[in-house]
Design an enzyme around this catalytic site. Structure first.
Site, mmCIF file in Angstrom:
data_model
loop_
_atom_site.group_PDB
_atom_site.id
_atom_site.type_symbol
_atom_site.label_atom_id
_atom_site.label_comp_id
_atom_site.label_asym_id
_atom_site.label_seq_id
_atom_site.Cartn_x
_atom_site.Cartn_y
_atom_site.Cartn_z
ATOM 1 N N ASP A 41 36.015 -12.612 60.480
ATOM 2 C CA ASP A 41 36.630 -12.683 59.162
ATOM 3 C C ASP A 41 37.895 -11.833 59.214
ATOM 4 O O ASP A 41 38.038 -10.979 60.094
ATOM 5 C CB ASP A 41 35.641 -12.158 58.113
ATOM 6 C CG ASP A 41 36.212 -12.232 56.711
ATOM 7 O OD1 ASP A 41 37.000 -13.157 56.445
ATOM 8 O OD2 ASP A 41 35.880 -11.369 55.891
ATOM 9 N N THR A 70 40.023 -10.282 56.154
ATOM 10 C CA THR A 70 40.126 -9.169 55.220
ATOM 11 C C THR A 70 38.875 -8.302 55.276
ATOM 12 O O THR A 70 37.765 -8.779 55.092
ATOM 13 C CB THR A 70 40.333 -9.694 53.792
ATOM 14 O OG1 THR A 70 41.445 -10.588 53.775
ATOM 15 C CG2 THR A 70 40.576 -8.556 52.830
ATOM 16 N N PHE A 127 38.190 -14.163 38.280
ATOM 17 C CA PHE A 127 38.621 -14.790 39.533
ATOM 18 C C PHE A 127 37.430 -15.450 40.223
ATOM 19 O O PHE A 127 36.336 -14.897 40.268
ATOM 20 C CB PHE A 127 39.223 -13.745 40.469
ATOM 21 C CG PHE A 127 39.540 -14.275 41.830
ATOM 22 C CD1 PHE A 127 40.723 -14.963 42.067
ATOM 23 C CD2 PHE A 127 38.649 -14.124 42.885
ATOM 24 C CE1 PHE A 127 41.008 -15.458 43.324
ATOM 25 C CE2 PHE A 127 38.924 -14.624 44.138
ATOM 26 C CZ PHE A 127 40.120 -15.299 44.356
ATOM 27 N N ASP A 164 32.212 -8.912 56.876
ATOM 28 C CA ASP A 164 31.912 -7.728 56.066
ATOM 29 C C ASP A 164 31.376 -8.041 54.689
ATOM 30 O O ASP A 164 31.044 -7.130 53.947
ATOM 31 C CB ASP A 164 33.178 -6.878 55.904
ATOM 32 C CG ASP A 164 34.207 -7.560 55.017
ATOM 33 O OD1 ASP A 164 34.331 -8.797 55.105
ATOM 34 O OD2 ASP A 164 34.877 -6.864 54.239
ATOM 35 N N GLY A 165 31.272 -9.298 54.295
ATOM 36 C CA GLY A 165 30.870 -9.599 52.931
ATOM 37 C C GLY A 165 29.789 -10.646 52.861
ATOM 38 O O GLY A 165 29.382 -11.240 53.864
#
Length: 1462
Positions: free
Chosen positions: A626, A628, A773, A1094-1095
């Site tokens: 990934d 970001t 968002f 990371d998410g």
């Protein structure tokens, strides 16, 4: 409809329960008459008037359901009759209207996969609706083939990721009796086998039957054709008797004839049943559905349900809650808990321990007490530790899912009642307390706003704002699309916001195991099996050893019988051969390497929940990252803004945001965010925080708002402008030497300066409404009101591609795409800002009723906000290390494709000299569709844009980048594949900025250029020179694409997909599902794939990858085998190194244990020929003193700490190298032992052995075999303990080296000159000739040289490196699919066909030379004029000049540009 219970106990529909749960769905969008009639129906909804001070919408009048039901029944019956004669067609589940484009909120329309059937008990009775699935649409393949009304086999969850095959069985008394007779005859061994393979026991005791009559079911899971798992589950029956008991207990009155159990499959349609047959598999409940002759999953109220449905509900009665609780169960996530006795029983019956128990019993029979006791103690210790660890894991997991506390539930009368959270059921309405709570269910927010901490599920530490779900009848609820309106189980509500005294309410859609957290726990309890070749081959190899053991068993049995040996001794010695060839300690020894690797990983803050995954990590040859938060920093740095001027042109970038004038662009940055105050600290998305902090404005907590500034019934978030004193104090601290005006004056400021305006205007804003968002929409928006002005404004920020479609065309600057490309190419994060002004007469009530589509439509573009997302310090070094090791690196991100390409070049995923080909899926032009309409409808073609690399590219600056003022593109007309525009609203966001071959205003890929770095002669060579004269770029080009193109390529271009995957390195705008599918497709090409993210949006990919490495501490990361506490990708090479070390260790131990078994097998078989054997003490020394110690210390050799080697270690035991190695070493073992045997017989002092009993086994033959084999055990331990390039040298493992040296000394002592008591203890008969003893030492030296030569030279150099490695790395001979595809790519001369070519040049910083300041409007006009230095280049002209003329214009402009800046 009949009210009797079906014969098979199935679910018969009595009537719809209860009336208020009726779902009103249009059956045909084309039926205008029906639509008009349905408009007459009155549907209650939440009142949203300003003067509403309390919750009273349960008491709003509702029309009689009987009228509605009879009306709809009669109307839809006509439709059903008209459709009866037509062939059923499959209706899409995503029927958006024809004119819907990406400007609108993507949502699913109401689909009509079912047809109504109206049945009545009596003509005079009220008709009730029965929505049953069309059998022709949902019949399984097996039913369609067999045409069997009562199928025995069906498919659970068809066309879903968890699709399973289900078969029905009922008890057979004959089979059961025969089975138990066989169990008794085999002494219980057959029952043990049937315990290991439980579906065999089902097949042995039951017979197949139709599913509707089944007492038990066999559920078969097939994982990608590689693994099959079986579940045997009983069929349980629920009936109204249980319902009656519960009602009696609480003293509730009821009508027995109306009692029913409500079953929900989809569409919020509850079917009433008197009796219900269910099965429970993997913590999910399936109910028998007679209409489709199959079991169907009982779903929550989130499957095919209209958004308006939730707002129509009024809470549940007590009877409804009890009925649903019987079907859905209590609201708790169930974790299978076993007590210690059960765990002990299951552990002892493990095949590994069963074999050990068998061996121990055999050794006790053989009077081999010492080693038997040691193995027994080790087994007890192993079983105890396993039980303790299992119990500990159960308790931790149970504590994680423990459901405690109470909730405020709103009943059918609108009264809030405090109940235990376990009592909640789907359909309940709960009140969210203002003080916050932890959600114990999935719920849809009906009113008010909530601020949640979802870090436990998503890993994102940023609080998330949830808003109430819009009430739309034509939109189907989707948990992913409407995630911003859904409160998920396990998340924490920090605070709530509400309007006036209106309560914050939520509608429960899922409880227990079907919640989001329940799905996470199920993924932990039932992980997909690890498909790894090493483990598969190890089982095959053990089977091979077992065959050898059976051969030795048979040979010994026959020879002993022929010699007339005692029967007991024959059986014991023959069975002992099995324990020799298949050592009981083998499984334990196999885990040693992984155990030490796990400890070393933990020391590096990398935690592993699956030891088996460590070995898999050793084979990784492809890593997906990934962007970001993984490759780049989590936080963003504000770089500057690029506002739009009044002349609709971009201004020069402004780095100091505080100098912006008070206009809509600044107001958009100040208000368009989701920042909130928590404990006196501003919390929100890092991007929002950076944008807001850069403005210098002040955010006020709602609690501090004065009463006179409250308007309507809302408590807005107030944004206050800084005072002049604050601005001046900040400016003096920052720039004391400057005295000029820092902020450009607005009109009001200018009037105040000349004395026409006496007071300073207040621009304080209040946020009235927020649209959060979402990654799907790629934007967020707010509605605000300036507190000193009447009227409302909407501000929207999001991806530039999306806002380009939402804004009015005339508000978009002509060079929009060029500016976007310039910044994106430099790796910046670009946010577009736009606004919309509402009519001043629009009141608050109307504002609250506006849909998101209405708000985010016809916006006016304001400018760009530019943020830096810098690489993490070690990113480039790690990527370089992986590249040197020939481990492929791939970027999979949700960001812009141009930004991704820039970051990929900066971090090294794409080298500076490497060409990048961007793939675009473009709809086939209409002119071609007319030629063949049937084939071209919905068809796409692929176009390829080439960006050539540059050997002079500057190294990455870790985010500190600059850009130039000029750009250049080489556009090749004669290579264009299509002249149709690629800018299409129906395409993805990335493709909307990609051009056609005739339009330079929408360039696909563009990079910077300056006059200092351009050789005009090189430019004049043109594309012909680039394409035809220099094809070097074809040797190592890579592909880049966005998510929309990936989806199209995957669905419509399977052959091109495999080729693109082989060379693909950049995948942008990828959704979580697309990331997961990408990983799976890479695995299908025979890659061993690692995923690092990371998410929570990476969880799917982390779970399906061979090695998932999460950089998050959230609960969702539990699905990943590895979790790193250090949030950098440095964990990737560490995991790979430890995986390689563990894999090589496992190989070495396996080969050593196999070789040890074969060495001992050869020795024992030779001694058996004379009725001799090794003594008990010799066995004890070999097994305990040599083998156990070597196996224990074998894995302590640490991973190699240097550069990763290019060659991946072997992962298959059934391959030439390990097989040849074992066979050659076995041959040497046999040669030396047989030679020593014959050498002994040639000695003059030799006397043959005469059997004299079990206690007198010592003889010269025993001495010789023991001496030679002892040396061989030590030598093989040294030979198989390899060091570099995957492990450190053997001498770094000092415990193993010490054990080797000590044992060599002990063996030499035992052979050459043992003391009498030692010789007596080991029953060693030492030869009288001293020279023969020294010859035994020479045998050891010769064996050492032979084994080292075979392993180092023959196996490693000849067989492995020169034969196997060359064959596997040769793209012509490799069996791996991606290598074969690479070979095909090498043979392509003219593929891919290039549509556009962009030449990449080295950028130079020119912007820092310009001082970004605002003086007046004329300055803006002058600055804007600088963008037109190249007339005709950045503008689209229908009569454009040819390529040569354009280059000549460029040359003159270049010289002029250089003169200007010289």
């Amino acid at each position: 409809m009949s009210g009797s219970q079906s014969k098979n106990g199935g679910c018969l529909i009595e009537e719809i329960v209860p009336p208020e749960l009726l779902v009103l769905q249009p059956l045909s969008e084309g039926n205008v008459q029906l639509a008009e009639q349905e408009k007459l129906l009155h549907l209650p909804r939440i009142a949203t008037k300003n003067n509403l001070l309390k919750l009273n919408w349960w008491h709003s009048p509702t029309q009689q359901l009987d009228d509605e039901a009879s009306f709809l029944a009669s109307t839809r019956l006509n439709i059903d009759a008209s459709l009866a004669n037509t062939k059923p067609t499959k209706i899409a589940n995503n029927n958006n209207t024809a004119d819907q484009s990406s400007r609108n909120t993507p949502a699913k329309s109401i689909s009509t996969p079912t047809h109504p059937r109206v049945n009545s008990k009596h003509p005079n009775d009220t008709e009730s609706l029965n929505f049953e699935a069309d059998e022709d649409l949902h019949l399984q393949d097996s039913q369609l083939l067999m045409k069997d009304p009562k199928p025995c086999v069906a498919v659970l969850n068809p066309d879903q990721p968890d699709q399973m095959k289900i078969s029905g069985y009922r008890r057979s008394h004959i089979r059961t009796v025969l089975c138990w007779i066989c169990i008794i005859l085999t002494g219980g061994i057959l029952r043990l086998v049937l315990h290991w393979w439980r579906h065999w026991y089902l097949l042995a005791t039951c017979q197949p039957c139709p599913l509707e009559e089944a007492q038990q079911v066999l559920i078969e899971e097939d994982y990608q054709g590689n693994h099959k798992l079986y579940h045997v589950k009983p069929v349980r029956t629920l009936d109204v008797e249980q319902f009656k008991k519960l009602l009696h207990q609480i003293g509730e009155e009821f009508d027995e004839n109306k009692l029913q159990l409500p079953v929900h499959i989809s569409s919020a349609h509850f079917k009433g049943c008197r009796s219900l047959r269910t099965i429970r598999c993997k913590q999910l409940v399936y109910a028998w559905e007679s209409s489709v002759n199959n079991f169907q999953k009982i779903n929550g109220l989130d499957v095919n349900v209209s958004c308006s449905y939730y707002h129509q509900q009024r809470g549940l009665t007590v009877q409804e809650q009890l009925a649903r609780r019987i079907v859905f169960g209590e609201n708790e996530i169930t974790v299978p808990l076993r007590d210690v006795k059960t765990l002990l029983f299951l552990e002892v019956l493990n095949p590994f321990y069963v074999f050990q128990i068998f061996s121990v019993v055999l050794w006790f029979t053989y009077d081999y007490y010492y080693y038997a006791c040691v193995i027994l103690l080790m087994s007890i210790f192993g079983i105890s530790m396993s039980i303790i660890q299992t119990k500990k894991n159960q308790d931790v997991l149970q504590k994680t899912v423990l459901n405690t506390g109470n909730a405020w539930m709103v009943n059918a009368k609108g009264v809030s009642i405090e109940v235990n959270t376990k009592m909640l059921v789907p359909g309940d309405i709960i009140e969210i307390p203002s003080s916050g709570c932890t959600m114990q269910c999935d719920a849809v927010l009906l009113s008010g706003n909530c601020i949640l901490d979802e870090s436990m599920l998503t890993g994102e530490s940023v609080p998330v704002t949830k808003t109430s779900l819009p009430m739309k009848r034509d939109v189907i609820f989707d948990k992913k699309e409407h995630a911003r309106h859904t409160l998920f189980c396990g998340t924490k509500v920090i605070q709530t916001r509400y309007i006036g005294s209106k309560k914050v309410l939520a509608f429960v859609i899922n409880t227990g195991n079907i919640t989001a957290k329940g799905g996470l726990i199920r993924s932990i309890l039932y992980p997909p099996p690890v498909d790894y070749k090493f483990e598969q081959d190890s089982y095959k190899f053990i089977q091979f050893l077992a065959i050898i053991a059976c051969i030795g068993f048979t040979y010994t049995l026959v020879t002993k019988i022929l010699r007339g040996t005692e029967p007991v001794k024959i059986v014991v010695e023959s069975l002992d051969l099995i324990t020799i060839v298949v050592p009981p300690a083998l499984p334990a020894a196999m885990t040693v390497g992984r155990f030490y690797a796990q400890k070393r990983l933990k020391a590096n803050n990398i935690f592993c929940i699956s030891q088996r995954s460590i070995n898999v990590a050793g084979s990784i040859d492809c890593c997906c990252f990934d962007k970001t938060g993984t490759l780049t920093e989590d936080g963003l740095d504000m770089w500057g803004v690029v506002p739009k001027s009044s002349t609709n042109q971009f201004q020069i970038p402004l780095k100091d945001v505080k100098r912006l004038p008070y206009d809509h662009f600044l107001f958009g940055m100040v208000t368009c965010h989701s920042i909130t105050f928590m404990n006196g600290t501003m919390m929100g998305d890092p991007l929002d925080l950076k944008m807001f902090e850069s403005t210098g404005w002040i955010l006020e907590d709602a609690n501090n708002i004065p009463e006179n500034e409250k308007y309507g019934l809302i408590y807005p978030t107030i944004l206050r402008q800084p005072t002049r004193e604050e601005i001046q104090s900040c400016s003096m601290q920052a720039m004391p030497q400057r005295t000029s005006v820092l902020r450009q004056s607005s009109v009001d400021d200018l009037l105040a300066n000349v004395g026409l305006l006496k007071t300073e205007t207040s621009f304080d804003h209040g946020i009235v409404r927020e649209f959060p968002f979402t990654s799907t929409l790629q934007r967020m928006s707010v509605i605000t009101r300036c507190l000193s002005v009447q009227g409302f404004n909407a501000y929207c920020k999001g991806s530039p591609e999306m806002l380009q479609q939402l804004c009015l065309p005339h508000s978009i600057p002509n060079d929009y795409t060029q500016q976007l490309s310039i910044f994106a190419k430099k790796g910046f994060r670009i946010i577009a800002v736009a606004y919309k002004s509402f009519n001043p007469k629009t009141n608050y009530t109307k504002i609250q009723r506006l849909s998101r589509e209405e708000v985010e439509h016809n916006l006016e573009f304001l400018g760009f906000v530019i943020l830096e997302n810098r690489l993490k310090p070690d990113t480039s070094a790690v990527i370089k290390s992986l590249n040197l090791a020939n481990i492929r690196s791939i970027m999979v991100t949700g960001d812009n494709i141009l930004t991704a390409m820039s970051v990929a070049r900066d971090c090294g995923i794409v080298s500076s000299a490497q060409a990048v080909i961007t793939v675009h899926a473009v709809p086939i032009p209409k002119s071609f569709e007319k030629l063949n309409t049937e084939q071209n409808v919905g068809q796409y073609e692929l176009q390829y844009t080439l960006e050539l690399g540059s050997k002079t590219c500057s190294p990455p600056l870790n985010g500190k980048r600059t850009f130039s003022a000029g750009e250049i593109v080489l556009n090749i007309d004669h290579l264009s594949k299509s002249t149709n525009s690629l800018v299409n609203g129906g395409l993805s966001c990335a493709s909307s900025v990609l051009p056609n071959s005739n339009s330079l205003a929408s360039v696909k890929t563009i990079d910077t250029w300056t006059h200092n770095d351009v050789d005009v002669d090189d430019v004049e060579l043109g594309a012909g020179a680039i394409i035809h004269n220099d094809d070097n770029w074809r040797r190592q080009y890579i592909f880049a694409m966005d998510g929309k193109t990936w989806q199209i390529v995957q669905n419509q271009f399977p052959q091109q997909m495999e080729i693109i995957l082989t060379r693909g390195a950049i995948y942008a705008r990828m959704s979580p599902e697309q990331k997961q599918s990408l990983v799976m497709e890479l695995q299908n090409l025979d890659y061993y794939v690692a995923m690092c993210g990371d998410g929570a949006n990476d969880c799917g990919a982390l779970k399906v990858a061979h090695t998932g490495i999460s950089l998050s501490d959230s609960e969702s990361s539990i699905a990943s085998p590895f979790t790193s506490r250090n949030p950098t990708i440095a964990a990737v090479p560490n995991v790979i190194k430890e995986g390689r070390a563990a894999l090589v260790t496992s190989f070495g131990i396996f080969k050593y244990m196999a070789a040890y078994s074969l060495v001992q097998f050869v020795s024992v078989m030779i001694l058996y020929s004379i009725d001799s054997n090794l003594t008990d003490k010799q066995y004890l020394y070999v097994d305990l003193g040599l083998i156990s110690i070597f196996a224990f210390f074998f894995g302590k050799t640490e991973a190699y700490d240097g550069q990763l080697n290019k060659q991946v270690p072997l992962n298959s035991l059934i391959s030439p190298t390990p097989l040849t190695s074992l066979l050659l070493h076995l041959a040497v073992v046999v040669i030396f032992q047989v030679t020593g045997w014959f050498h002994l017989h040639q000695q003059s002092w030799f006397t043959p052995f005469q059997p004299a009993g079990e206690e007198h086994l010592g003889c010269y033959e025993n001495y010789t075999m023991f001496a030679i084999s002892s040396f061989q055990y030590i030598i093989l331990a040294f030979v198989f303990s390899k060091g570099a390039p995957y492990r450190k040298p053997i001498w770094s493992n000092w415990p193993l080296c010490l054990a080797l040296v000590i044992n060599v000394c002990i063996v030499i002592y035992l052979i050459v000159y043992p003391s009498e008591w030692i010789a007596s203890f080991f029953q060693i008969i030492v030869p009288p000739d001293m020279s023969f003893r020294y010859i035994m030492l020479l045998y050891g030296v010769a064996a050492f040289i032979s084994h080292v030569f075979i392993e180092s030279f023959v196996v490693e150099n000849l067989i492995f490196k020169r034969l196997q490695v060359r064959r596997e790395q040769n793209i012509r001979t490799s069996t791996r699919k991606y290598m074969q595809l690479e070979y095909n790519i090498k043979s392509f001369d003219n593929w891919p066909p290039i549509t556009e070519v962009c030449d990449l040049h080295d950028p130079t910083d020119l912007v820092d030379e310009l001082q970004p300041t605002y003086v007046n409007l004329s300055a803006e006009q002058n600055l804007d004029a600088q963008h037109n230095v190249f007339p005709g280049f950045f503008e689209t002209s229908e009569n454009s000049v040819d390529h040569r003329n354009r280059l000549s214009i460029l040359k003159s402009d270049i010289s002029g540009f250089g003169t200007q800046h010289s």
